[in-house]
Design a protein around this motif. Structure first.
Motif, PDB file in Angstrom:
ATOM      1  N   ARG A  87       0.855  -1.195   0.000  1.00 60.56           N
ATOM      2  CA  ARG A  87       0.000   0.000   0.000  1.00 60.56           C
ATOM      3  C   ARG A  87       0.888   1.241   0.000  1.00 60.56           C
ATOM      4  NH1 ARG A  87      -2.388   1.501   6.031  1.00 60.56           N
ATOM      5  NH2 ARG A  87      -0.358   1.574   7.109  1.00 60.56           N
ATOM      6  N   ARG A  88       0.421   2.289  -0.643  1.00 55.68           N
ATOM      7  CA  ARG A  88       1.109   3.586  -0.655  1.00 55.68           C
ATOM      8  C   ARG A  88       0.398   4.501   0.341  1.00 55.68           C
ATOM      9  NH1 ARG A  88       4.505   4.978  -4.623  1.00 55.68           N
ATOM     10  NH2 ARG A  88       3.760   7.138  -4.652  1.00 55.68           N
ATOM     11  N   GLU A 101       5.845   3.350   0.138  1.00 56.56           N
ATOM     12  CA  GLU A 101       5.111   2.130  -0.196  1.00 56.56           C
ATOM     13  C   GLU A 101       5.502   1.041   0.791  1.00 56.56           C
ATOM     14  OE1 GLU A 101       5.268  -0.969  -3.781  1.00 56.56           O
ATOM     15  OE2 GLU A 101       4.078   0.815  -4.279  1.00 56.56           O
TER      16      GLU A 101
END
Length: 260
Positions: free
Chosen positions: A202-203, A248
């Motif tokens: 996930r960012r 990230e």
């Protein structure tokens, strides 16, 4: 499959309930789980989650509860901590919530199609929780234990892990925010477990990453000034590496699931 224990996985009620003091931070910053994890649970269970009576034990603020609901399960959340339970109630006001833990499941015998422990099996007395799982899970029902584990093959995360090791003065096998939290001997006996690894990422803004890191019990159970100092240094260091302020986070969800 043998994995290792960590500060975030150490037993004891004081550490387990340390999350209450950071429940809102936990809800806002902790990662969720990818669709592929629930695909894997369905594959092992041999049935869809839709319509399954699921008990989400150690539900915390409801991160896994919400994902099970998204898949159509009929979920009852089980959470011992008052702060975490209150945060779950704020986010999921219509979900049945029972105050309890895995050591004493307040449910009828053979009443659950699915029992899940997301980031929570390691907080239980394994012998007592195993007996409760065997009692409450119906024949053909599924027990699923899973953890988000930081992917140490990513260079910047591996470097952060080394800094955490030095800060806490522990060996790699003890570092909670990054490492697996279950060993084969801790799994309930008499069940044939399937092990799956589900990579995902996930960012997030750097602030969310640091809040996520700081929401682990290893930080919540040390001196506040020391925790703030480490996280402030980490922010400065990561801003140099990520000047745009977005990182990230890479994970592998480690899933152990078995059909009774």
């Amino acid at each position: 499959m043998t994995t290792t224990h960590a500060p975030d996985a150490a037993p004891g009620p004081s550490r387990a309930l340390s999350f209450d003091r950071a429940a809102a931070q936990y809800a806002a910053a902790r990662p969720s789980y990818p669709d592929a994890l629930f695909d894997a649970v369905e594959d092992i269970a041999g049935r869809p989650l839709r319509g399954a009576r699921a008990l989400d034990v150690g539900a915390g603020t409801g991160i896994s509860t919400r994902r099970l609901l998204d898949r159509g399960a009929r979920v009852v959340a089980v959470e011992p901590g008052p702060g975490m339970a209150a945060e779950l109630r704020r986010g999921l006001p219509d979900v049945p919530l029972v105050r309890g833990d895995g050591n004493r499941l307040p449910f009828a015998t053979a009443s659950a199609d699915l029992i899940t422990y997301a980031q929570s099996w390691h907080w239980t007395d394994h012998a007592r929780s195993a007996a409760e799982v065997r009692r409450v899970l119906r024949p053909g029902g599924t027990l699923a234990l899973w953890w988000n584990v930081t992917d140490g093959t990513v260079p910047w995360l591996a470097a952060q892990e080394e800094r955490l090791l030095r800060f806490f003065g522990v060996g790699p096998e003890e570092l909670g925010p990054r490492r697996s939290a279950v060993q084969d001997r801790d799994l309930p006996p008499g069940l044939d477990f399937t092990y799956r690894r589900v990579p995902w990422a996930r960012r997030v803004p750097l602030a969310t990453h640091l809040d996520n890191l700081g929401s682990h019990s290893a930080f919540l159970t040390i001196d506040d000034d020391a925790a703030r100092g480490f996280l402030a240094e980490e922010r400065t260091r990561l801003l140099t590496e990520f000047p745009g302020g977005t990182v990230e986070e890479a994970y592998v969800v480690e899933l152990h699931a078995a059909v009774r």
